[in-house]
Scaffold this active site. Structure first.
Site, PDB file in Angstrom:
ATOM      1  N   TYR A   1       0.897  -1.216   0.061  1.00  0.00           N
ATOM      2  CA  TYR A   1      -0.077   0.156   0.014  1.00  0.00           C
ATOM      3  C   TYR A   1       0.892   0.991  -0.023  1.00  0.00           C
ATOM      4  CZ  TYR A   1      -4.768  -1.097   0.325  1.00  0.00           C
ATOM      5  OH  TYR A   1      -5.937  -1.730  -0.205  1.00  0.00           O
TER       6      TYR A   1
ATOM      7  N   GLU B   1      -0.590   4.875  -0.343  1.00  0.00           N
ATOM      8  CA  GLU B   1      -1.338   6.134  -0.674  1.00  0.00           C
ATOM      9  C   GLU B   1      -0.412   7.234  -0.043  1.00  0.00           C
ATOM     10  OE1 GLU B   1      -3.132   3.615  -0.022  1.00  0.00           O
ATOM     11  OE2 GLU B   1      -5.244   3.838  -0.071  1.00  0.00           O
TER      12      GLU B   1
ATOM     13  N   ASP C   1      -7.039  14.719 -23.961  1.00  0.00           N
ATOM     14  CA  ASP C   1      -6.854  13.227 -23.470  1.00  0.00           C
ATOM     15  C   ASP C   1      -6.104  12.676 -24.708  1.00  0.00           C
ATOM     16  OD1 ASP C   1      -7.315  10.646 -23.307  1.00  0.00           O
ATOM     17  OD2 ASP C   1      -9.246  10.548 -22.815  1.00  0.00           O
TER      18      ASP C   1
ATOM     19  N   THR D   1      -3.461   7.088 -21.316  1.00  0.00           N
ATOM     20  CA  THR D   1      -3.430   5.632 -20.964  1.00  0.00           C
ATOM     21  C   THR D   1      -1.899   5.454 -21.381  1.00  0.00           C
ATOM     22  OG1 THR D   1      -4.089   4.707 -22.869  1.00  0.00           O
ATOM     23  CG2 THR D   1      -5.679   4.894 -21.173  1.00  0.00           C
TER      24      THR D   1
ATOM     25  N   LYS E   1      -1.702   1.855 -24.864  1.00  0.00           N
ATOM     26  CA  LYS E   1      -2.086   1.712 -26.276  1.00  0.00           C
ATOM     27  C   LYS E   1      -1.033   1.863 -27.193  1.00  0.00           C
ATOM     28  CE  LYS E   1      -6.648   3.175 -25.443  1.00  0.00           C
ATOM     29  NZ  LYS E   1      -6.755   3.694 -24.111  1.00  0.00           N
TER      30      LYS E   1
ATOM     31  N   ARG F   1      -1.135  -1.851 -18.588  1.00  0.00           N
ATOM     32  CA  ARG F   1      -2.200  -1.223 -18.687  1.00  0.00           C
ATOM     33  C   ARG F   1      -2.466   0.017 -17.525  1.00  0.00           C
ATOM     34  NH1 ARG F   1      -5.623  -3.651 -21.710  1.00  0.00           N
ATOM     35  NH2 ARG F   1      -7.117  -2.334 -21.442  1.00  0.00           N
TER      36      ARG F   1
HETATM   37  N1  DSN Z   1     -11.434   1.452 -24.824  1.00  0.00           N
HETATM   38  C1  DSN Z   1     -10.541   2.163 -25.409  1.00  0.00           C
HETATM   39  C2  DSN Z   1     -10.584   2.247 -27.145  1.00  0.00           C
HETATM   40  O1  DSN Z   1     -10.584   1.143 -27.560  1.00  0.00           O
HETATM   41  O2  DSN Z   1     -10.478   3.188 -27.720  1.00  0.00           O
HETATM   42  C3  DSN Z   1     -10.814   3.498 -25.117  1.00  0.00           C
HETATM   43  O3  DSN Z   1     -10.908   3.458 -23.511  1.00  0.00           O
END
Ligand code: DSN
Length: 478
Positions: free
Chosen positions: A64, A66, A241, A270, A273, A279
């Protein structure tokens, strides 16, 4: 790391896991086999490096932590401090941002941290100040009423879902749609492109607190300098974003007006990607918002995930290497080869092409819904996802689009010739699929009929294409 070391690491891990619950070990093996055998075109997926994956499977998971680096609510966080500070340093250096917060567990979390940071920065609310010291789940109903009253009905202007915006950009099923009065900007009905004059008009009329840029299904560059000017003209905070295209920013494909970091007050992403990490999420901002961003935990985040922050540090270090620039350039060249290949064979693409990592096929040209097309492609070994197109006649469930992206296949080593061959496979499947009928004889939006033999033939061709580009070639599970 030598291939031998990677194989040994995974064989040993599976042996240890299998001794406790063999079905989990088998599912992990099966997942690798499935990923090796399918043509992965989901624009938001990738293949993280073995180093990134291995950084997640260890004792950091038990801790933990925090709080923030050097200021924790738990004792014994010195090693967590090390990995969190490293991940933040790599993020700052990679993106040229003054401040990086690497605790968000996902893109939604990163956006929530950013929304609350902007609200706290811009609006005087005693209840919000109190709430930041707790988790939002601990707010009473009376707190929520007080909060809404003190915050007023704050407004957010973001890209509409069917033009390629994201659920977390103020849409009703998501908490962002309950926090803000939301309005969206779409795209030009003729060109499918963002019309900046219309965004400016909408901003003047609506006067949002937050102007939000970014997308998950828009196949073009966005001019963030112009969006910042629009935000400034109405006193809005400009947030971007960049979850989908963070890898293209990191890899210096999107520079100048197309790099959000120098233009936005706050940027979220994120890490899994096009950036090719674990993730998770992150937030970048200037020093003036840093203190509010740091309050993300416990305001909206549970305890940080130190094992994932360790993996973020590894992946961000990888993205700082010169070869990542080459990777990012190849993602776009490959997406353009795929888009050109599809169009040459008669497919209709939203905006007529791409200049990022994805393309959006309007499958009404094949007489199909997105759902029919997605399933027919899956039957043939091609993994995509259905997606709404602007002014979609089939709504968000059946949709009229198929989104295809190249980050994963580019990691695998595919080049433009293989993406052209992929376009041929997609076109073959879609042009040999017909809509099915319901039991009562009406046209179905889900059922489909694929010409006999096509799925097997295309599946075999997809598999042949993949054979030359083995996934994790150094890993042999035996
Ligand atoms: N789920 C993602 C996507 O496929 O674009 C976005 O959150």
């Amino acid at each position: 790391m030598s291939g031998n070391a990677e194989s040994t690491a995974y064989r040993s891990a599976l042996e240890v896991i299998g001794a406790v619950e063999p079905r989990v070990a088998n599912a992990i093996r099966a997942e690798l086999a499935d990923q090796r055998e399918s043509l992965k075109l989901i624009a938001s997926e990738n293949y993280a490096s073995p180093a990134t994956l291995l950084a997640m499977g260890n004792w950091f998971s038990d801790k933990y932590a925090e709080g923030t680096v050097g200021r924790r609510f738990y004792a014994g966080c010195q090693n967590v401090d090390t990995v969190e500070a490293l991940a933040a340093e790599h993020a700052r250096e990679l993106f040229g941002a003054p401040y990086a917060y690497v605790q968000p567990h996902s893109g939604i979390d990163a956006n929530l941290v950013a929304f609350w940071a902007v609200l706290a920065d811009r609006i005087e609310s005693p209840t919000l100040k109190r709430a930041q010291a707790r988790h939002v789940n601990d707010l009473t109903e009376a707190d929520w009423f007080a909060l809404r009253r003190e915050l007023g009905n704050q407004r957010m202007l973001g890209m509409s879902l069917d033009a390629g915006g994201h659920l977390t950009h103020g849409f009703r099923p998501n908490i962002s749609g309950k926090m803000f009065d939301q309005r969206s900007y779409g795209t030009d009905p003729e060109t499918g492109l963002i019309d900046y004059d219309r965004v400016a008009t909408a901003a003047r009329e609506f006067k949002p607190l937050i102007l939000l840029g970014g997308y998950s299904a828009y196949p073009r560059k966005v001019n963030f300098r112009i969006l910042r000017e629009i935000a400034d003209s109405v006193g809005a905070t400009f947030m971007v974003d960049m979850a989908h295209f963070a890898g293209l920013v990191a890899g210096k494909v999107f520079t100048g007006d197309f790099d959000p970091v120098p233009h936005a007050h706050i940027v979220t992403s994120t890490t899994h990607k096009s950036l090719r990490g674990p993730r998770g999420g992150l937030v970048l901002c200037g020093t003036e918002l840093a203190e509010q961003v740091d309050r993300g935990c416990p305001m909206v985040l549970g305890g940080p995930l130190p094992h994932v922050m360790a993996a973020k540090a590894v992946a961000l270090a990888e993205a700082r290497r010169p070869d990542f620039v080459d990777y990012a350039g190849r993602i776009v060249a490959n997406a353009q080869a795929l888009a050109d290949g599809l169009q040459r064979r008669g497919a209709k693409l939203v905006t007529g092409g791409t200049d990022n990592h994805l393309a959006l096929i309007d499958v009404t040209g094949y007489g199909l819904t997105g759902r029919q097309a997605e399933q027919a492609l899956l039957d043939s070994g091609i993994v995509t996802n259905r997606n709404a197109i602007p002014q979609d006649p089939n709504g968000a469930w059946y949709t009229s689009g198929i989104r295809v992206g190249t980050p994963a296949l580019t990691t695998r080593g595919f080049g433009t010739a293989e993406l052209d061959a992929t376009a041929e496979l997609i076109h073959t499947v879609l042009s040999r699929t017909s809509p099915g009928t319901n039991a009562d004889g009406t046209a179905s939006k889900a059922k489909y009929v694929l010409d006999p033999g096509v799925a097997d033939r295309v599946g075999k061709q997809a598999s042949d294409l993949l054979t030359g580009f083995p996934l994790y070639p150094a890993i042999d599970l035996g």
